[in-house]
Design an enzyme around this catalytic site. Sequence first.
Site, PDB file in Angstrom:
ATOM      1  N   LYS A 246       9.222 -36.660 -31.653  1.00 13.68           N
ATOM      2  CA  LYS A 246      10.369 -37.473 -31.274  1.00 13.68           C
ATOM      3  C   LYS A 246      10.089 -38.951 -31.489  1.00 13.68           C
ATOM      4  O   LYS A 246      10.945 -39.704 -31.876  1.00 13.68           O
ATOM      5  CB  LYS A 246      10.699 -37.243 -29.799  1.00 13.68           C
ATOM      6  CG  LYS A 246      11.430 -35.946 -29.581  1.00 13.68           C
ATOM      7  CD  LYS A 246      11.859 -35.814 -28.137  1.00 13.68           C
ATOM      8  CE  LYS A 246      11.898 -34.352 -27.767  1.00 13.68           C
ATOM      9  NZ  LYS A 246      12.104 -34.096 -26.375  1.00 13.68           N
ATOM     10  N   ARG A 247       8.855 -39.324 -31.199  1.00 16.94           N
ATOM     11  CA  ARG A 247       8.520 -40.728 -31.320  1.00 16.94           C
ATOM     12  C   ARG A 247       8.542 -41.193 -32.779  1.00 16.94           C
ATOM     13  O   ARG A 247       8.656 -42.366 -33.061  1.00 16.94           O
ATOM     14  CB  ARG A 247       7.165 -41.011 -30.686  1.00 16.94           C
ATOM     15  CG  ARG A 247       7.287 -41.396 -29.225  1.00 16.94           C
ATOM     16  CD  ARG A 247       5.942 -41.545 -28.570  1.00 16.94           C
ATOM     17  NE  ARG A 247       5.264 -40.265 -28.458  1.00 16.94           N
ATOM     18  CZ  ARG A 247       4.106 -39.999 -29.016  1.00 16.94           C
ATOM     19  NH1 ARG A 247       3.481 -40.885 -29.748  1.00 16.94           N
ATOM     20  NH2 ARG A 247       3.560 -38.810 -28.852  1.00 16.94           N
TER      21      ARG A 247
END
Length: 464
Positions: A246-247
């Site tokens: 996600k990052r």
Amino acid sequence: MMRKVRTRIAPSPTGFLHLGTARTALYSWAYARHHGGEFVLRIEDTDVARSSQDSVDQILASMHWLGLDYDEGPIYQMQRLERYRAVIAQMLDAGTAYRCYCTPTELDAMREAQRARGEKTHYDGRWRPEPGKVLPPVPGGVPAVVRFRNPPDGEVSWDDLVKGRITISNREIDDLIIVRPDGVPTYNFCVVVDDWDMNISHVFRGDEHVNNTPWQINIFNALGAPLPLFGHVPVILGDDGQKLSKRRGAVSVMAYEESGYLPEAMLNYLARLGWSHGDEELFTREQLVQWFDGQHLSKSPAQWDPAKLAWVNAHYIKHADDARLAALVVDQFKRRGIAAEPADALNRMCALFKDRCTTTVELADWLAMYFIEVRPSPEDLAAHVTEAIRPALGVLRGALAVVPWNKTAIAAAIKETLAAHQLKMPQLAHAVRVLVCGRAQTPSIDAVLELFARETVLARLQVT
Ligand code: GLU
């Protein structure tokens, strides 16, 4: 006898459907379709605290968008608790599972002591029934967990469809907790009961699960259930070589829909990422189904390549039906608060611009000039709308006010103005583009202008 091919995807609804799971879903789906089998969607929602309806909705929307149709499901694990309890009861009876009353403090102390002795931490089997062994007295007030009684020796082996033969010694494997203190059974247990009940023949999943498979195989065996074949697909790495997360940018399938990717491009790109059929880079859903026989899955991690995805998407946009693109542009416009209806004019705009766009977002960027005011940059105005060109612009405007409104007549009016003012095409065309389109580069100016309402062009060419 060959088992009927039944595959499944079993996402946990603890977030959106990410690209890795989408790819595994795609492989499972394509494998089932290739063999005329069935594909099941199961929602693994036993992690109640982290599961949400919103995530379920996201997962369903992503599957739908990618066109991964399922023959059964969605089946929710939380609706199958009765069944899990019944199997647990059978296992407790049969002695393949047992209750363990260790408290968290006790377990911490156990691990601490093992570490101090330089051992790998493991459950030491203190509640494991053995012939002749006297178990500790059951403490009051401590909720029991249920552990699987793993075979003490021998080994677990399987021929992984992706990784080849894998063998693990049972000595390496702890007695796994299969029911938590709150009474909810755990992933490794539910997955076995489900794959068994749902008659799953082939399990494709991410290779983060490869360490779970020996437990699962042992549980299958303890239940006398037929084993599926397993294929563990390597992770997808970001373009920085790290695991896609996600990052690291957008990893949800639906984020790509929003960013203007077409589902067939996503399907094509995802399938090719970790699988190959000769040198084929572009293929249809039907070809994928025809070719996907579970062979030629890559053993090494795939690298996410945004530039290649853009290239694949550009290909599909170029070949997409104009009316379909128009509807997608309307969607993109809605997100920007631009009102537009799908109409013949919009179809023609898509036809004119689609071969220079990698996404429908870019297409909407281009077509916005037809629907909202443009704001040419001061630099472009200074560079192209010069004093020298203004008289010609005025004359052209006058001509455009009266010519029939079509490409040929517009082109003729431009040519006449050029001749009368001794100008070269780019000088005039750039100025017109900057004023009417808000940028100096566009496809052929007559084709671009034709798609505007005449009044809009005249208004934008009004330079005093
Ligand atoms: N719920 C698991 C996951 O999302 C499924 C793993 C499996 O396919 O067995 O990773």
